[in-house]
Design an enzyme around this catalytic site. Structure first.
Site, PDB file in Angstrom:
ATOM      1  N   HIS A 291       0.825  -1.198   0.000  1.00 16.05           N
ATOM      2  CA  HIS A 291       0.000   0.000   0.000  1.00 16.05           C
ATOM      3  C   HIS A 291       0.869   1.262   0.000  1.00 16.05           C
ATOM      4  O   HIS A 291       0.544   2.252  -0.664  1.00 16.05           O
ATOM      5  CB  HIS A 291      -0.920   0.006   1.219  1.00 16.05           C
ATOM      6  CG  HIS A 291      -1.936  -1.080   1.221  1.00 16.05           C
ATOM      7  ND1 HIS A 291      -3.292  -0.856   1.088  1.00 16.05           N
ATOM      8  CD2 HIS A 291      -1.800  -2.421   1.330  1.00 16.05           C
ATOM      9  CE1 HIS A 291      -3.945  -2.010   1.112  1.00 16.05           C
ATOM     10  NE2 HIS A 291      -3.056  -2.969   1.269  1.00 16.05           N
TER      11      HIS A 291
ATOM     12  N   ASP B 259      -5.793   5.928   2.092  1.00 17.12           N
ATOM     13  CA  ASP B 259      -5.969   4.570   1.603  1.00 17.12           C
ATOM     14  C   ASP B 259      -7.439   4.167   1.768  1.00 17.12           C
ATOM     15  O   ASP B 259      -8.107   4.543   2.738  1.00 17.12           O
ATOM     16  CB  ASP B 259      -5.075   3.629   2.420  1.00 17.12           C
ATOM     17  CG  ASP B 259      -4.876   2.277   1.775  1.00 17.12           C
ATOM     18  OD1 ASP B 259      -5.885   1.582   1.529  1.00 17.12           O
ATOM     19  OD2 ASP B 259      -3.726   1.888   1.534  1.00 17.12           O
TER      20      ASP B 259
END
Length: 478
Positions: A19, A114
């Protein structure tokens, strides 16, 4: 350093390498555009950065900040233990992140969070700051996650492997994927009970993403245009700005450092010298990413399959790849000899550089989205062995939608590995070879000046500038 009146973007990734990497690439692009960029890691990953001497040098325009992730310092945070981060970040991080944002002397123009750190969208709303969500999956998998409720209603969840005879039945309740996705291709969480806390976590996070003003995806329109179009039914604006690692390399102001500078793990650079001694497109690269763990039996099946294929291979075996307490145990002599003769095993490899090397002819991968996109861009066909999260969806897209590789999901035996490696490396799949070359060209064109992703990156930059100007104007009128 950007001036104080420049737009200020705060970026918050989920605290895992897969990520952090694409979001850090975006952070560098925004920094190059003259923005002030604050990148908020977990304390644990912030410490890892501090231990990597070269890391900060590659990102001089980015301010690295950190917040605790709610787990004790000695927590493993890899393999199945990484799942603990889902719940610790959700329950622990919001007030700390809010205090961090509220205390900034240079108020953020927007927050880019995110897709599974959606508490940041709540914080942005509470502080009156625009929020954009960045999903680090493909458009296809992101769209699939928005249909988890529907899959439960239709009785498609849970997908039961043991004793099931309909794993290959097509799923009909996800628009745009009716003739593509089988039950076995659904995300791994669909193999859990509907009330399982991990499945519920993803459903909650996906639902909260809808509150963001826009969606960023590390993909490109030529690859996933039909699904990106469908996502516009949820988000008024979708920025398809990938492949981000290639966009950064194409940037006119990109520094001359290594492309892999966003990795939190040290590389064994000697593998590049070994590749230099190999024939053109003769080597299979093997890596299962930063999170997936194997049992000893699985390791042995892959190892025997690779050695028995008689093809040269480079295998990245990170120290915690084996979850068995005793590690790989005693390695049979034939594997040692076969590896010494035509293989190379390293602790970790500079993957972007490896895939770009002329000696690499294919990639045996866990099908994480970063790895998939990097392989697509490098023009290297794949053998997919997905195991977690979005990887099942990616494997199906690779084999059936884009036809740039083979899907080996739910199978792990040496004879299958050997057969697939031979078939891929000997060029027996002409359609795969043709599609791989064509889509690689489209990926590279997308980030060049005038390409779809290049335009979308510029649109994102201009839209953030507009948010900044609007915010300043509203302050001036008070």
């Amino acid at each position: 350093m950007a001036p104080m009146d420049a737009p200020h973007v705060v970026i918050l990734p989920f605290p895992a390498q897969g990520h952090i990497k694409p979001m850090l690439k975006l952070a560098e692009l925004l920094s190059q555009a003259g923005f002030t960029v604050s990148f908020v890691n977990s304390d644990h990953n912030h410490h890892r950065i501090d231990q990597t001497a070269a890391f900060r040098r590659h990102f001089p325009g980015i301010k690295f900040l950190s917040i605790p992730d709610g787990l004790p310092p000695d927590h493993r945070r890899t393999g199945l233990a990484a799942l603990d981060l889902f719940f610790s970040t959700t329950t622990f991080c919001k007030p700390i992140f809010k205090n961090l944002i509220a205390s900034m002397s240079h108020a953020p123009s927007c927050i880019i969070s995110d897709g599974i750190m959606s508490f940041a969208i709540d914080v942005a709303e509470e502080l009156g700051i625009p929020a954009i969500t960045f999903r680090t999956y493909s458009a296809t998998c992101t769209w699939t996650y928005f249909h988890l409720h529907k899959l439960i209603q239709e009785g498609e969840i849970p997908v039961l492997i043991e004793g099931s005879e309909d794993m290959d039945r097509l799923i009909s309740c996800i628009p745009g994927l009716e003739n593509i996705m089988r039950r076995r291709d659904l995300p791994s969480i669909c193999r859990l009970d509907p009330q399982n806390q991990i499945l519920q976590f993803y459903m909650t996070q996906t639902s909260k993403m809808r509150k963001a003003s826009a969606l960023i995806l590390n993909t490109f329109e030529e690859l996933e245009a039909p699904i990106i179009s469908l996502l516009h039914s949820i988000f008024p604006t979708v920025y398809a700005i990938g492949p981000l690692h290639t966009a950064l390399k194409s940037s006119a102001v990109h520094n001359s450092g290594p492309y892999n500078s966003s990795s939190l793990m040290p590389f064994d650079e000697s593998c590049m010298e070994w590749l230099n001694s190999q024939n053109l497109k003769s080597v299979l690269y093997v890596s299962f990413g930063t999170v997936v763990s194997l049992s000893r039996d699985q390791l042995m099946e892959f190892w025997y399959g690779l050695v028995n294929s008689d093809k040269p291979f480079l295998w990245a075996v990170r120290p915690d790849l084996i979850w068995d307490e005793n590690g790989p145990g005693e390695v049979p002599e034939e594997l040692k000899m076969g590896t010494k003769k035509r293989g190379r095993i390293v602790g970790w490899a500079p993957q972007e550089d490896v895939l770009a090397h002329n000696a690499i002819g294919g990639f045996l991968t866990h099908s994480g989205w970063n790895s998939t996109l990097e392989s697509i861009t490098a023009g290297k066909p794949m053998i997919c062995w997905p195991i977690l999260a979005d990887q099942q969806v990616n494997g199906r897209c690779v084999s059936e939608m884009w036809k740039v590789g083979l899907d080996m999901k739910d199978v792990c035996d040496r004879s299958t590995v050997e057969k697939m490696v031979r078939g891929l490396m000997e060029g027996r799949h002409e359609e795969v070879t043709k599609s791989t070359n064509e889509i690689a060209r489209l990926a590279q064109d997308s980030v060049r000046e005038g390409g779809s992703s290049h335009r979308n990156i510029n649109k994102l930059i201009e839209d953030i500038k507009l948010l900044h100007a609007t915010n300043n104007a509203s302050k001036g009128n008070k």
